[in-house]
Design a protein around this motif. Sequence first.
Motif, mmCIF file in Angstrom:
data_model
loop_
_atom_site.group_PDB
_atom_site.id
_atom_site.type_symbol
_atom_site.label_atom_id
_atom_site.label_comp_id
_atom_site.label_asym_id
_atom_site.label_seq_id
_atom_site.Cartn_x
_atom_site.Cartn_y
_atom_site.Cartn_z
ATOM 1 N N GLY A 83 0.790 -1.225 0.000
ATOM 2 C CA GLY A 83 0.000 0.000 0.000
ATOM 3 C C GLY A 83 0.818 1.269 0.000
ATOM 4 N N ASP A 84 2.127 1.166 -0.252
ATOM 5 C CA ASP A 84 2.985 2.343 -0.317
ATOM 6 C C ASP A 84 2.772 3.063 -1.649
ATOM 7 N N PRO A 85 3.183 4.344 -1.730
ATOM 8 C CA PRO A 85 3.012 5.094 -2.974
ATOM 9 C C PRO A 85 3.780 4.464 -4.139
ATOM 10 N N TYR A 86 3.241 4.622 -5.329
ATOM 11 C CA TYR A 86 3.903 4.177 -6.555
ATOM 12 C C TYR A 86 3.900 5.345 -7.527
ATOM 13 N N PRO A 87 4.806 5.359 -8.503
ATOM 14 C CA PRO A 87 4.907 6.505 -9.407
ATOM 15 C C PRO A 87 3.720 6.581 -10.369
ATOM 16 N N VAL A 88 3.284 7.809 -10.619
ATOM 17 C CA VAL A 88 2.187 8.071 -11.554
ATOM 18 C C VAL A 88 2.725 8.771 -12.802
ATOM 19 N N SER A 89 3.625 9.750 -12.601
ATOM 20 C CA SER A 89 4.184 10.482 -13.742
ATOM 21 C C SER A 89 5.563 11.033 -13.394
ATOM 22 N N MET A 90 6.303 11.394 -14.443
ATOM 23 C CA MET A 90 7.642 11.967 -14.277
ATOM 24 C C MET A 90 7.833 13.032 -15.352
ATOM 25 N N ASP A 91 8.328 14.192 -14.933
ATOM 26 C CA ASP A 91 8.678 15.281 -15.848
ATOM 27 C C ASP A 91 10.151 15.575 -15.656
ATOM 28 N N GLU A 92 10.901 15.612 -16.777
ATOM 29 C CA GLU A 92 12.345 15.833 -16.717
ATOM 30 C C GLU A 92 12.781 16.827 -17.783
ATOM 31 N N GLN A 93 13.961 17.396 -17.561
ATOM 32 C CA GLN A 93 14.613 18.240 -18.557
ATOM 33 C C GLN A 93 16.114 18.137 -18.349
ATOM 34 N N GLY A 94 16.866 18.364 -19.431
ATOM 35 C CA GLY A 94 18.316 18.283 -19.307
ATOM 36 C C GLY A 94 19.010 18.511 -20.626
ATOM 37 N N THR A 95 20.245 18.014 -20.704
ATOM 38 C CA THR A 95 21.045 18.128 -21.920
ATOM 39 C C THR A 95 21.672 16.772 -22.221
ATOM 40 N N GLU A 96 21.999 16.576 -23.493
ATOM 41 C CA GLU A 96 22.747 15.388 -23.902
ATOM 42 C C GLU A 96 23.532 15.717 -25.154
ATOM 43 N N VAL A 97 24.588 14.945 -25.374
ATOM 44 C CA VAL A 97 25.366 15.058 -26.602
ATOM 45 C C VAL A 97 24.959 13.863 -27.457
ATOM 46 N N ALA A 98 24.249 14.132 -28.550
ATOM 47 C CA ALA A 98 23.672 13.057 -29.351
ATOM 48 C C ALA A 98 23.579 13.465 -30.815
ATOM 49 N N SER A 99 23.321 12.458 -31.640
ATOM 50 C CA SER A 99 23.088 12.666 -33.069
ATOM 51 C C SER A 99 22.080 11.630 -33.534
ATOM 52 N N CYS A 100 21.769 11.632 -34.825
ATOM 53 C CA CYS A 100 20.807 10.675 -35.389
ATOM 54 C C CYS A 100 21.255 9.229 -35.203
ATOM 55 N N ASP A 101 22.551 8.989 -35.354
ATOM 56 C CA ASP A 101 23.086 7.631 -35.283
ATOM 57 C C ASP A 101 24.287 7.585 -34.348
ATOM 58 N N GLY A 102 24.377 6.517 -33.570
ATOM 59 C CA GLY A 102 25.526 6.315 -32.697
ATOM 60 C C GLY A 102 25.181 6.458 -31.237
ATOM 61 N N LYS A 103 26.205 6.362 -30.404
ATOM 62 C CA LYS A 103 26.033 6.438 -28.956
ATOM 63 C C LYS A 103 25.730 7.862 -28.516
ATOM 64 N N VAL A 104 24.930 7.961 -27.441
ATOM 65 C CA VAL A 104 24.726 9.235 -26.773
ATOM 66 C C VAL A 104 25.865 9.355 -25.775
ATOM 67 N N ASN A 105 26.741 10.345 -25.984
ATOM 68 C CA ASN A 105 27.954 10.442 -25.188
ATOM 69 C C ASN A 105 27.723 10.946 -23.774
ATOM 70 N N VAL A 106 26.838 11.894 -23.593
ATOM 71 C CA VAL A 106 26.564 12.468 -22.279
ATOM 72 C C VAL A 106 25.067 12.702 -22.178
ATOM 73 N N HIS A 107 24.493 12.348 -21.035
ATOM 74 C CA HIS A 107 23.068 12.587 -20.788
ATOM 75 C C HIS A 107 22.918 13.015 -19.337
ATOM 76 N N GLN A 108 22.353 14.199 -19.102
ATOM 77 C CA GLN A 108 22.137 14.693 -17.751
ATOM 78 C C GLN A 108 20.755 15.297 -17.659
ATOM 79 N N GLY A 109 20.102 15.104 -16.497
ATOM 80 C CA GLY A 109 18.786 15.687 -16.327
ATOM 81 C C GLY A 109 18.364 15.794 -14.884
ATOM 82 N N THR A 110 17.328 16.584 -14.676
ATOM 83 C CA THR A 110 16.683 16.717 -13.376
ATOM 84 C C THR A 110 15.187 16.703 -13.620
ATOM 85 N N GLY A 111 14.439 16.450 -12.567
ATOM 86 C CA GLY A 111 12.997 16.440 -12.743
ATOM 87 C C GLY A 111 12.247 16.112 -11.484
#
Length: 182
Positions: free
Chosen positions: A82-110
């Motif tokens: 009967g403990d709380p469970y997640p209903v929704s999550m809102d986040e924002q941040g930055t990442e180093v990414a492109s169309c193809d390949g690995k995402v080098n850095v991903h950071q966020g808060t929310g």
Amino acid sequence: MFTRYRLAGAVVVASASLGGIPFAAPGIAAPPGIRTADSIITCTENGTVRWAGSGLGEKPSKLEWTATTAFTDCKGPAVEEGDPYPVSMDEQGTEVASCDGKVNVHQGTGTITWSDGGTSRISSASAGNQSKSKGSGPATFPIIIESGTYAGHTASDDNTVSTEQSCPGVTEASLTGTFTVN
């Protein structure tokens, strides 16, 4: 110190040092409200991620992103208790990414909103745990619950990013997967 705590501690230390199976004697278990590693919540997630500006490009670049996620079908010991469970999550941040390949850095808060109306402040950071092909692909984001409900616990956001947009220029994608609170 009470005798039973000294005795229980001595038994655990002696068992561990002699190669026996350590155990916790009555009275030294985790206090109420403190969860152990095997007490988890697992939910199905669906959401949307958006990249600012011109979106994902051909070459890796630093991008701002926002994501909104809804959780359903939550299960696990915390839910059963009967403990709380997640209903929704809102986040924002930055990442180093492109169309193809690995995402080098991903950071966020929310913020996570829980079934009892409570909220938690979260942060996430990862490197190399996700990759994209034409803007889509699998991802794993380790999350730290910093305050509020389940403060001090960790979570994992394992999802697949899918888009119908052409890359370069992807500015929005759907998120489907599993969210786990440890």
